[in-house]
Enzyme design. Structure first.
Site, PDB file in Angstrom:
ATOM      1  N   ASN A  14      -7.020  22.896  19.758  1.00  0.00           N
ATOM      2  CA  ASN A  14      -6.143  23.987  20.223  1.00  0.00           C
ATOM      3  C   ASN A  14      -6.742  24.682  21.422  1.00  0.00           C
ATOM      4  OD1 ASN A  14      -4.386  23.834  18.000  1.00  0.00           O
ATOM      5  ND2 ASN A  14      -5.559  25.326  16.801  1.00  0.00           N
ATOM      6  N   GLY A  44     -10.834  20.690  14.456  1.00  0.00           N
ATOM      7  CA  GLY A  44     -11.423  19.392  14.763  1.00  0.00           C
ATOM      8  C   GLY A  44     -12.319  19.476  15.992  1.00  0.00           C
ATOM      9  N   ASN A  46     -13.662  22.139  17.280  1.00  0.00           N
ATOM     10  CA  ASN A  46     -14.823  22.990  16.991  1.00  0.00           C
ATOM     11  C   ASN A  46     -15.887  22.201  16.228  1.00  0.00           C
ATOM     12  OD1 ASN A  46     -13.318  25.057  18.069  1.00  0.00           O
ATOM     13  ND2 ASN A  46     -12.825  26.012  16.103  1.00  0.00           N
ATOM     14  N   ASP A 255     -16.276  26.136  10.537  1.00  0.00           N
ATOM     15  CA  ASP A 255     -16.452  24.904  11.326  1.00  0.00           C
ATOM     16  C   ASP A 255     -17.936  24.629  11.567  1.00  0.00           C
ATOM     17  OD1 ASP A 255     -13.705  24.757  11.419  1.00  0.00           O
ATOM     18  OD2 ASP A 255     -13.587  25.863  13.299  1.00  0.00           O
TER      19      ASP A 255
HETATM   20  O1  RIB Z   1     -11.554  27.423  12.404  1.00  0.00           O
HETATM   21  C1  RIB Z   1     -11.231  28.163  13.550  1.00  0.00           C
HETATM   22  C2  RIB Z   1     -10.073  27.563  14.255  1.00  0.00           C
HETATM   23  O2  RIB Z   1      -8.922  27.675  13.444  1.00  0.00           O
HETATM   24  C3  RIB Z   1      -9.741  28.230  15.550  1.00  0.00           C
HETATM   25  O3  RIB Z   1     -10.476  27.702  16.633  1.00  0.00           O
HETATM   26  C4  RIB Z   1      -8.244  28.051  15.649  1.00  0.00           C
HETATM   27  O4  RIB Z   1      -7.872  27.136  16.636  1.00  0.00           O
HETATM   28  C5  RIB Z   1      -7.769  27.657  14.265  1.00  0.00           C
HETATM   29  O5  RIB Z   1      -7.236  26.375  14.173  1.00  0.00           O
END
Ligand code: RIB
Length: 308
Positions: A14, A44, A46, A255
């Site tokens: 994103n 993904g 991240n 993440d």
């Molecule tokens: O885990 C964080 C992420 O969750 C953000 O970067 C955002 O894009 C959402 O998908």
């Protein structure tokens, strides 16, 4: 020849729009914040960046639009040496976006629009079959279409990789799928969605983890809100340490955890050691605004572990 990857990530990419304010707005309320950030994000992407910053060889399989936001996602991944050959571009659908709101205690809420992530198909994942060959760990999530997630698990298993599932967003899953997972890492809400157990304390977190193991996962790390995380596997159980750092923004902490866990598993580290390393990475990720900007490098994680 395609290199062998330590971690193959199959997941969302994103652009994040992050605004910080004194508190999270209530429904119908408008609030003025004091900080804003526009940056590449998505679980993904991240997790791919998180694993690469910890020294792993990483490939991502995902989908972004053919727009300027997609270009920015690709640039961010390339700058961390993530293999993006299988981050496909969708000329008809825009790149996914996430609107992230953060309060002064670092708590977050996120509203996303899937965009091109919704068009990551099982065929897209099959097209990337070469990166799964010999991969040590496949890390995936539920935020992409289910067929793509299943195909990632199938290809990972057939190539001998360990499978790590970040089950976000929280959904019930059938036992046949759980039985293919080596490590699942739900937060409180995701654990509730997966197990039906309302997590209130350490005991209920443990009950949720035990249920996941009974249903076939080999190991589960379940958050007990502010009380830490229980790591349960067939031969043991540990509570992972909590690192007391001042939080700025929780976005990306999960993440950081998943990617650090995946990297340690790829390195053959035992689960308790991997869990401790992942906890430290997640704690560091809460100290910086934004998701990708907050993912730590290995030296910072090792330093926190050495000084705590
Ligand atoms: O885990 C964080 C992420 O969750 C953000 O970067 C955002 O894009 C959402 O998908």
């Amino acid at each position: 020849m395609t290199p062998v990857y330590d971690v193959v990530v199959v997941g969302k990419a994103n652009i994040d729009y992050v605004a910080r304010g004194p508190r999270l707005p209530a429904p119908g309320e408008g609030l003025t914040g004091d900080a804003f950030q526009e940056a590449a994000g998505g679980k993904g992407a991240n997790q791919a960046v998180g694993a690469a910053r910890l020294g792993a060889r990483v490939a991502i399989v995902g989908r972004v639009g053919g727009d300027a936001r997609g270009d920015a996602v690709v640039r961010a991944l390339q700058s961390e040496r993530v293999d993006v050959r299988h981050l496909s571009r969708d000329r008809e659908t825009p790149t996914g976006v996430a609107l992230c709101q953060v309060d002064e205690l670092g708590r977050k809420q996120i509203l996303s629009s899937m965009g091109a992530n919704a068009r990551l198909s099982a065929a897209c994942v099959r097209d990337a079959a070469e990166v799964f060959r010999g991969a040590r760990v496949v890390l995936t999530q539920l935020g992409i279409p289910r067929d793509a997630c299943l195909e990632a698990i199938r290809l990972g298993r057939s190539g001998g990789a360990r499978i790590v599932l970040d089950p976000a967003p929280g959904l019930p899953l059938e036992d046949e799928l759980l039985a293919q997972i080596d490590v699942v890492r739900p937060n409180v809400l995701e654990a509730q969605a997966l197990t039906g157990v309302r997590i209130r304390d350490r005991q209920t977190a443990r009950e949720a983890a035990q249920q996941l193991l009974r249903r076939g996962v080999k190991a589960a790390v379940v958050q007990a809100a502010n009380l830490g995380d229980v790591l349960l596997w067939r031969d043991g159980e540990v509570w992972l340490p909590r690192f007391e750092l001042t939080p700025i923004d929780a976005t990306g902490a999960g993440d950081a955890f998943s990617s650090a866990l995946a990297v340690c598993l790829a390195e053959g580290k035992p689960l308790p050691e991997a869990g401790r390393f992942a906890s430290a990475a997640a704690a560091l990720a809460t100290t910086v605004l934004g998701a990708q900007s907050s993912l730590p490098r290995r030296a910072a994680v090792l330093q926190l572990l050495a000084t705590s």
